[in-house]
Design a protein around this motif. Structure first.
Motif, PDB file in Angstrom:
ATOM      1  N   ALA A  59      31.725 -16.506  25.988  1.00  0.00           N
ATOM      2  CA  ALA A  59      32.529 -15.335  25.963  1.00  0.00           C
ATOM      3  C   ALA A  59      33.997 -15.509  26.453  1.00  0.00           C
ATOM      4  CB  ALA A  59      31.797 -14.035  26.875  1.00  0.00           C
ATOM      5  N   ARG A  60      33.998 -16.498  27.601  1.00  0.00           N
ATOM      6  CA  ARG A  60      35.418 -16.527  28.194  1.00  0.00           C
ATOM      7  C   ARG A  60      36.118 -17.256  27.103  1.00  0.00           C
ATOM      8  NH1 ARG A  60      34.332 -19.491  32.006  1.00  0.00           N
ATOM      9  NH2 ARG A  60      32.156 -18.685  33.013  1.00  0.00           N
ATOM     10  N   GLN A  61      35.400 -18.496  26.216  1.00  0.00           N
ATOM     11  CA  GLN A  61      36.131 -19.336  25.391  1.00  0.00           C
ATOM     12  C   GLN A  61      36.659 -18.406  23.873  1.00  0.00           C
ATOM     13  OE1 GLN A  61      33.889 -22.564  23.995  1.00  0.00           O
ATOM     14  NE2 GLN A  61      33.921 -23.518  26.192  1.00  0.00           N
ATOM     15  N   ALA A  62      35.723 -17.415  23.628  1.00  0.00           N
ATOM     16  CA  ALA A  62      36.162 -16.559  22.862  1.00  0.00           C
ATOM     17  C   ALA A  62      37.244 -15.341  23.034  1.00  0.00           C
ATOM     18  CB  ALA A  62      35.021 -15.484  22.403  1.00  0.00           C
ATOM     19  N   LEU A  63      37.168 -15.115  24.331  1.00  0.00           N
ATOM     20  CA  LEU A  63      38.370 -14.311  24.855  1.00  0.00           C
ATOM     21  C   LEU A  63      39.751 -15.193  24.890  1.00  0.00           C
ATOM     22  CD1 LEU A  63      36.617 -12.612  27.625  1.00  0.00           C
ATOM     23  CD2 LEU A  63      37.462 -11.422  25.791  1.00  0.00           C
ATOM     24  N   TRP A  83      34.544  -6.217  30.076  1.00  0.00           N
ATOM     25  CA  TRP A  83      35.469  -6.916  29.507  1.00  0.00           C
ATOM     26  C   TRP A  83      36.925  -6.375  30.020  1.00  0.00           C
ATOM     27  CZ3 TRP A  83      33.272 -10.474  26.616  1.00  0.00           C
ATOM     28  CH2 TRP A  83      31.984 -10.369  26.228  1.00  0.00           C
ATOM     29  N   PRO A  84      37.720  -7.519  29.717  1.00  0.00           N
ATOM     30  CA  PRO A  84      39.245  -7.161  30.099  1.00  0.00           C
ATOM     31  C   PRO A  84      39.693  -5.899  29.300  1.00  0.00           C
ATOM     32  CG  PRO A  84      38.992  -9.733  29.113  1.00  0.00           C
ATOM     33  CD  PRO A  84      37.738  -8.986  29.188  1.00  0.00           C
ATOM     34  N   VAL A  85      40.716  -5.489  29.640  1.00  0.00           N
ATOM     35  CA  VAL A  85      41.182  -3.845  29.260  1.00  0.00           C
ATOM     36  C   VAL A  85      41.537  -3.991  27.894  1.00  0.00           C
ATOM     37  CG1 VAL A  85      42.904  -2.390  29.507  1.00  0.00           C
ATOM     38  CG2 VAL A  85      42.069  -3.389  31.608  1.00  0.00           C
ATOM     39  N   ALA A  86      42.181  -4.990  27.512  1.00  0.00           N
ATOM     40  CA  ALA A  86      42.583  -5.226  25.986  1.00  0.00           C
ATOM     41  C   ALA A  86      41.512  -5.659  24.809  1.00  0.00           C
ATOM     42  CB  ALA A  86      43.635  -6.219  26.028  1.00  0.00           C
ATOM     43  N   ALA A  87      40.292  -5.864  25.563  1.00  0.00           N
ATOM     44  CA  ALA A  87      39.252  -6.485  24.589  1.00  0.00           C
ATOM     45  C   ALA A  87      37.911  -5.871  24.822  1.00  0.00           C
ATOM     46  CB  ALA A  87      39.247  -8.030  24.798  1.00  0.00           C
ATOM     47  N   THR A  88      37.185  -6.184  23.877  1.00  0.00           N
ATOM     48  CA  THR A  88      35.656  -5.627  24.103  1.00  0.00           C
ATOM     49  C   THR A  88      34.884  -7.031  23.373  1.00  0.00           C
ATOM     50  OG1 THR A  88      33.932  -3.977  23.932  1.00  0.00           O
ATOM     51  CG2 THR A  88      35.378  -4.308  22.030  1.00  0.00           C
ATOM     52  N   GLY A  89      33.455  -6.884  23.825  1.00  0.00           N
ATOM     53  CA  GLY A  89      32.498  -8.015  23.175  1.00  0.00           C
ATOM     54  C   GLY A  89      31.309  -7.624  23.439  1.00  0.00           C
ATOM     55  N   SER A  90      30.512  -8.737  23.018  1.00  0.00           N
ATOM     56  CA  SER A  90      28.978  -8.511  23.321  1.00  0.00           C
ATOM     57  C   SER A  90      28.447 -10.032  23.205  1.00  0.00           C
ATOM     58  CB  SER A  90      28.276  -7.682  22.180  1.00  0.00           C
ATOM     59  OG  SER A  90      26.950  -7.576  22.428  1.00  0.00           O
ATOM     60  N   ILE A  91      27.460 -10.121  24.254  1.00  0.00           N
ATOM     61  CA  ILE A  91      26.545 -11.555  24.359  1.00  0.00           C
ATOM     62  C   ILE A  91      25.288 -11.319  23.962  1.00  0.00           C
ATOM     63  CG2 ILE A  91      26.177 -12.979  25.991  1.00  0.00           C
ATOM     64  CD1 ILE A  91      28.714 -12.226  27.610  1.00  0.00           C
ATOM     65  N   ALA A 101      30.612 -12.326  20.818  1.00  0.00           N
ATOM     66  CA  ALA A 101      31.609 -12.038  19.861  1.00  0.00           C
ATOM     67  C   ALA A 101      32.774 -10.887  20.755  1.00  0.00           C
ATOM     68  CB  ALA A 101      31.053 -11.227  18.642  1.00  0.00           C
ATOM     69  N   VAL A 102      33.877 -11.133  20.511  1.00  0.00           N
ATOM     70  CA  VAL A 102      34.810 -10.723  21.134  1.00  0.00           C
ATOM     71  C   VAL A 102      35.982  -9.842  19.974  1.00  0.00           C
ATOM     72  CG1 VAL A 102      34.592 -11.603  23.314  1.00  0.00           C
ATOM     73  CG2 VAL A 102      36.235 -12.299  21.774  1.00  0.00           C
ATOM     74  N   VAL A 103      36.637  -8.999  20.431  1.00  0.00           N
ATOM     75  CA  VAL A 103      37.832  -8.779  19.646  1.00  0.00           C
ATOM     76  C   VAL A 103      38.782  -7.658  20.367  1.00  0.00           C
ATOM     77  CG1 VAL A 103      36.423  -6.476  18.937  1.00  0.00           C
ATOM     78  CG2 VAL A 103      38.264  -7.464  17.336  1.00  0.00           C
ATOM     79  N   ARG A 104      40.167  -7.585  20.164  1.00  0.00           N
ATOM     80  CA  ARG A 104      40.846  -6.913  20.874  1.00  0.00           C
ATOM     81  C   ARG A 104      40.519  -5.214  20.377  1.00  0.00           C
ATOM     82  NH1 ARG A 104      45.772  -8.142  23.154  1.00  0.00           N
ATOM     83  NH2 ARG A 104      46.069 -10.461  23.291  1.00  0.00           N
ATOM     84  N   ARG A 105      40.851  -4.502  21.262  1.00  0.00           N
ATOM     85  CA  ARG A 105      40.469  -3.136  21.315  1.00  0.00           C
ATOM     86  C   ARG A 105      41.276  -2.494  20.357  1.00  0.00           C
ATOM     87  NH1 ARG A 105      36.666  -1.218  25.192  1.00  0.00           N
ATOM     88  NH2 ARG A 105      36.429  -2.531  27.269  1.00  0.00           N
ATOM     89  N   GLN A 106      42.168  -2.763  20.024  1.00  0.00           N
ATOM     90  CA  GLN A 106      43.247  -2.256  19.100  1.00  0.00           C
ATOM     91  C   GLN A 106      42.512  -2.290  17.641  1.00  0.00           C
ATOM     92  OE1 GLN A 106      46.201  -5.406  19.820  1.00  0.00           O
ATOM     93  NE2 GLN A 106      46.436  -5.133  17.507  1.00  0.00           N
ATOM     94  N   HIS A 107      41.776  -3.076  17.262  1.00  0.00           N
ATOM     95  CA  HIS A 107      40.902  -3.393  16.159  1.00  0.00           C
ATOM     96  C   HIS A 107      39.353  -2.835  16.175  1.00  0.00           C
ATOM     97  CE1 HIS A 107      44.304  -6.129  15.049  1.00  0.00           C
ATOM     98  NE2 HIS A 107      43.696  -6.876  16.046  1.00  0.00           N
ATOM     99  N   ILE A 108      39.002  -3.042  17.177  1.00  0.00           N
ATOM    100  CA  ILE A 108      37.427  -2.309  17.391  1.00  0.00           C
ATOM    101  C   ILE A 108      37.002  -2.171  18.970  1.00  0.00           C
ATOM    102  CG2 ILE A 108      34.862  -3.077  17.344  1.00  0.00           C
ATOM    103  CD1 ILE A 108      35.414  -4.987  15.317  1.00  0.00           C
ATOM    104  N   GLU A 109      36.737  -0.902  19.000  1.00  0.00           N
ATOM    105  CA  GLU A 109      36.526  -0.140  20.259  1.00  0.00           C
ATOM    106  C   GLU A 109      35.184  -0.311  20.944  1.00  0.00           C
ATOM    107  OE1 GLU A 109      37.735   3.996  20.795  1.00  0.00           O
ATOM    108  OE2 GLU A 109      35.888   4.534  19.456  1.00  0.00           O
ATOM    109  N   ALA A 110      34.331  -0.582  20.114  1.00  0.00           N
ATOM    110  CA  ALA A 110      32.780  -0.600  20.504  1.00  0.00           C
ATOM    111  C   ALA A 110      32.285  -1.811  19.952  1.00  0.00           C
ATOM    112  CB  ALA A 110      31.988   0.607  20.410  1.00  0.00           C
TER     113      ALA A 110
END
Length: 226
Positions: A59-63, A83-91, A101-110
Protein backbone atom coordinates in the motif's frame (compact mmCIF):
# COMPACT_ATOMS: atom_id res chain seq x y z
CA UNK A 1 10.44 -7.43 -3.34
CA UNK A 2 9.31 -9.65 -6.18
CA UNK A 3 6.10 -8.17 -7.55
CA UNK A 4 3.35 -10.26 -9.12
CA UNK A 5 2.91 -8.18 -12.25
CA UNK A 6 0.35 -10.56 -13.74
CA UNK A 7 -2.01 -10.06 -10.80
CA UNK A 8 -1.31 -6.33 -10.88
CA UNK A 9 -2.32 -6.17 -14.54
CA UNK A 10 -5.52 -8.17 -13.99
CA UNK A 11 -6.65 -5.94 -11.12
CA UNK A 12 -5.61 -2.74 -12.88
CA UNK A 13 -7.72 -3.72 -15.91
CA UNK A 14 -10.79 -3.78 -13.66
CA UNK A 15 -10.11 -0.26 -12.35
CA UNK A 16 -10.03 3.21 -13.89
CA UNK A 17 -6.66 4.14 -15.36
CA UNK A 18 -5.82 6.54 -12.53
CA UNK A 19 -5.55 3.71 -9.97
CA UNK A 20 -2.24 2.04 -9.09
CA UNK A 21 -1.98 -1.61 -8.04
CA UNK A 22 0.85 -3.43 -6.30
CA UNK A 23 0.79 -7.18 -5.65
CA UNK A 24 3.27 -9.77 -4.43
CA UNK A 25 3.62 -13.14 -2.76
CA UNK A 26 3.42 -12.86 1.02
CA UNK A 27 6.18 -15.40 1.64
CA UNK A 28 9.24 -13.26 0.96
CA UNK A 29 11.38 -10.91 3.06
CA UNK A 30 9.72 -7.61 4.00
CA UNK A 31 11.35 -4.64 5.74
CA UNK A 32 10.33 -4.09 9.38
CA UNK A 33 7.06 -2.26 9.82
CA UNK A 34 6.93 1.20 11.38
CA UNK A 35 6.24 0.88 15.10
CA UNK A 36 2.69 2.21 14.85
CA UNK A 37 1.80 -0.40 12.20
CA UNK A 38 3.60 -3.25 13.95
CA UNK A 39 1.58 -2.55 17.10
CA UNK A 40 -1.65 -3.59 15.36
CA UNK A 41 -0.42 -7.18 14.94
CA UNK A 42 1.99 -7.47 17.88
CA UNK A 43 -0.13 -10.23 19.45
CA UNK A 44 -1.13 -11.93 16.18
CA UNK A 45 0.07 -15.28 14.88
CA UNK A 46 2.98 -15.33 12.43
CA UNK A 47 0.82 -15.83 9.33
CA UNK A 48 -1.31 -12.81 10.19
CA UNK A 49 1.77 -10.66 10.85
CA UNK A 50 3.22 -11.70 7.48
CA UNK A 51 0.10 -10.89 5.44
CA UNK A 52 -0.35 -7.61 7.31
CA UNK A 53 3.25 -6.58 6.61
CA UNK A 54 2.94 -7.45 2.92
CA UNK A 55 -0.28 -5.49 2.54
CA UNK A 56 1.04 -2.40 4.32
CA UNK A 57 4.31 -2.33 2.36
CA UNK A 58 2.46 -2.74 -0.94
CA UNK A 59 0.00 0.00 0.00
CA UNK A 60 2.76 2.45 0.86
CA UNK A 61 4.58 1.67 -2.39
CA UNK A 62 1.39 2.26 -4.36
CA UNK A 63 0.80 5.54 -2.52
CA UNK A 64 4.30 6.63 -3.46
CA UNK A 65 3.46 5.93 -7.10
CA UNK A 66 0.47 8.31 -7.07
CA UNK A 67 2.39 11.04 -5.28
CA UNK A 68 0.85 10.52 -1.82
CA UNK A 69 3.74 9.10 0.23
CA UNK A 70 3.11 8.27 3.85
CA UNK A 71 5.52 6.84 6.44
CA UNK A 72 2.82 4.65 7.99
CA UNK A 73 -0.86 3.79 7.75
CA UNK A 74 -2.89 4.01 10.92
CA UNK A 75 -6.08 1.95 11.10
CA UNK A 76 -9.58 1.70 12.52
CA UNK A 77 -10.50 -1.77 13.78
CA UNK A 78 -13.85 -1.88 11.96
CA UNK A 79 -12.90 -0.25 8.65
CA UNK A 80 -9.18 -0.86 8.07
CA UNK A 81 -6.45 1.59 6.99
CA UNK A 82 -6.75 5.35 7.40
CA UNK A 83 -5.63 6.64 4.02
CA UNK A 84 -3.94 9.98 3.36
CA UNK A 85 -6.39 12.85 2.87
CA UNK A 86 -5.79 13.01 -0.88
CA UNK A 87 -6.07 9.26 -1.52
CA UNK A 88 -8.13 6.19 -0.88
CA UNK A 89 -7.39 2.52 -1.34
CA UNK A 90 -7.96 -1.08 -0.37
CA UNK A 91 -5.80 -4.01 0.74
CA UNK A 92 -6.55 -7.69 0.34
CA UNK A 93 -4.69 -10.95 0.84
CA UNK A 94 -5.53 -14.60 0.26
CA UNK A 95 -3.96 -17.84 -0.85
CA UNK A 96 -0.40 -16.60 -0.31
CA UNK A 97 -0.83 -13.32 -2.19
CA UNK A 98 -1.30 -9.73 -1.08
CA UNK A 99 -2.38 -6.73 -3.10
CA UNK A 100 -3.09 -3.07 -2.60
CA UNK A 101 -4.91 -0.67 -4.91
CA UNK A 102 -4.84 3.09 -4.37
CA UNK A 103 -6.04 6.17 -6.21
CA UNK A 104 -6.35 9.90 -5.64
CA UNK A 105 -9.76 10.92 -4.29
CA UNK A 106 -10.23 13.39 -7.13
CA UNK A 107 -10.68 10.35 -9.39
CA UNK A 108 -12.32 7.77 -7.08
CA UNK A 109 -13.73 8.50 -3.64
CA UNK A 110 -14.52 4.93 -2.53
CA UNK A 111 -12.60 1.76 -3.40
CA UNK A 112 -12.84 -1.84 -2.24
CA UNK A 113 -10.84 -4.83 -3.46
CA UNK A 114 -11.14 -8.47 -2.43
CA UNK A 115 -9.24 -11.57 -3.53
CA UNK A 116 -10.29 -15.08 -2.51
CA UNK A 117 -8.38 -18.32 -2.95
CA UNK A 118 -10.07 -21.62 -3.83
CA UNK A 119 -12.29 -22.50 -0.88
CA UNK A 120 -15.91 -23.06 0.05
CA UNK A 121 -18.28 -21.15 2.31
CA UNK A 122 -20.42 -23.69 4.10
CA UNK A 123 -24.18 -23.27 4.36
CA UNK A 124 -24.08 -22.79 8.12
CA UNK A 125 -22.45 -19.38 7.58
CA UNK A 126 -24.83 -18.15 4.90
CA UNK A 127 -27.48 -16.51 7.15
CA UNK A 128 -24.77 -14.25 8.62
CA UNK A 129 -23.67 -12.80 5.28
CA UNK A 130 -26.43 -13.31 2.69
CA UNK A 131 -29.99 -12.04 2.41
CA UNK A 132 -32.84 -14.59 2.13
CA UNK A 133 -33.11 -13.81 -1.58
CA UNK A 134 -29.40 -14.37 -2.14
CA UNK A 135 -29.47 -17.66 -0.23
CA UNK A 136 -32.39 -18.90 -2.33
CA UNK A 137 -30.39 -18.43 -5.55
CA UNK A 138 -27.04 -19.85 -4.43
CA UNK A 139 -26.06 -23.12 -6.07
CA UNK A 140 -23.58 -24.24 -3.42
CA UNK A 141 -20.56 -23.42 -1.23
CA UNK A 142 -18.29 -22.47 -4.13
CA UNK A 143 -20.80 -19.98 -5.54
CA UNK A 144 -21.18 -18.62 -2.03
CA UNK A 145 -17.49 -17.64 -1.98
CA UNK A 146 -17.89 -15.56 -5.13
CA UNK A 147 -20.91 -13.79 -3.68
CA UNK A 148 -19.10 -13.22 -0.39
CA UNK A 149 -16.13 -11.71 -2.24
CA UNK A 150 -18.37 -9.27 -4.11
CA UNK A 151 -19.99 -8.22 -0.84
CA UNK A 152 -16.58 -7.82 0.81
CA UNK A 153 -15.50 -5.44 -1.96
CA UNK A 154 -18.68 -3.39 -1.55
CA UNK A 155 -18.26 -3.30 2.23
CA UNK A 156 -14.65 -2.14 2.01
CA UNK A 157 -15.54 0.58 -0.47
CA UNK A 158 -18.23 2.31 1.57
CA UNK A 159 -17.29 1.51 5.17
CA UNK A 160 -14.18 3.70 5.08
CA UNK A 161 -15.69 6.66 3.22
CA UNK A 162 -19.26 6.82 4.50
CA UNK A 163 -18.60 5.63 8.07
CA UNK A 164 -21.92 3.78 8.27
CA UNK A 165 -22.43 0.85 10.61
CA UNK A 166 -24.00 -1.97 8.62
CA UNK A 167 -23.90 -5.71 7.99
CA UNK A 168 -23.52 -7.87 4.88
CA UNK A 169 -27.20 -8.78 5.14
CA UNK A 170 -28.16 -5.10 4.77
CA UNK A 171 -27.47 -5.16 1.03
CA UNK A 172 -27.73 -7.62 -1.84
CA UNK A 173 -25.60 -8.26 -4.92
CA UNK A 174 -27.07 -8.45 -8.43
CA UNK A 175 -25.32 -9.27 -11.72
CA UNK A 176 -24.89 -6.61 -14.38
CA UNK A 177 -23.64 -6.75 -17.97
CA UNK A 178 -20.49 -8.78 -18.59
CA UNK A 179 -18.34 -9.08 -15.48
CA UNK A 180 -20.08 -6.28 -13.57
CA UNK A 181 -22.34 -6.32 -10.52
CA UNK A 182 -24.32 -3.84 -8.46
CA UNK A 183 -25.41 -3.65 -4.84
CA UNK A 184 -28.93 -2.83 -3.71
CA UNK A 185 -29.79 -1.62 -0.25
CA UNK A 186 -31.97 -3.79 1.96
CA UNK A 187 -31.93 -0.99 4.53
CA UNK A 188 -32.97 2.57 3.75
CA UNK A 189 -29.91 4.33 5.14
CA UNK A 190 -27.62 2.46 2.71
CA UNK A 191 -29.31 3.64 -0.48
CA UNK A 192 -27.27 6.82 -0.74
CA UNK A 193 -23.96 5.07 0.02
CA UNK A 194 -24.52 2.35 -2.57
CA UNK A 195 -25.66 4.72 -5.32
CA UNK A 196 -23.03 5.09 -8.00
CA UNK A 197 -20.93 2.09 -6.95
CA UNK A 198 -19.54 0.05 -9.83
CA UNK A 199 -18.57 -3.59 -9.26
CA UNK A 200 -16.29 -5.71 -11.44
CA UNK A 201 -15.28 -9.37 -11.17
CA UNK A 202 -12.17 -11.14 -12.44
CA UNK A 203 -10.05 -14.24 -11.97
CA UNK A 204 -6.40 -15.07 -11.47
CA UNK A 205 -6.14 -18.80 -12.00
CA UNK A 206 -8.42 -20.29 -9.35
CA UNK A 207 -8.47 -17.06 -7.34
CA UNK A 208 -11.51 -14.78 -7.47
CA UNK A 209 -11.15 -11.00 -7.63
CA UNK A 210 -13.91 -8.48 -6.94
CA UNK A 211 -13.61 -4.72 -7.06
CA UNK A 212 -16.07 -1.93 -6.24
CA UNK A 213 -15.53 1.78 -6.65
CA UNK A 214 -17.43 5.06 -6.76
CA UNK A 215 -16.53 8.22 -8.63
CA UNK A 216 -16.58 11.50 -6.65
CA UNK A 217 -19.95 13.08 -6.04
CA UNK A 218 -20.72 16.77 -6.54
CA UNK A 219 -19.50 18.93 -3.67
CA UNK A 220 -23.06 19.93 -2.80
CA UNK A 221 -24.41 16.36 -2.68
CA UNK A 222 -25.97 15.40 0.69
CA UNK A 223 -24.01 12.90 2.84
CA UNK A 224 -25.00 9.26 3.21
CA UNK A 225 -27.60 8.59 5.89
CA UNK A 226 -26.48 7.04 9.13
Amino acid sequence: MNRDRTLEAIVAALLPAEAVVRAAAIDQPWPPLPDCEAAYVAQAVATRRAEFAAGRHLARQALDAIGCPTPALAAVATTGPIWPVAATGSISHADGLALAAVVRRQHIEALGVDIEGPRQLERAAWPDVFTPGERAELSGPSAAVALFSAKEAIYKAIAVVDRIEFFFTDFSIHPGPGNTFIARAERANLQRALAGLTGHAGRYGERLIHIAYRRPRPANAPPASR
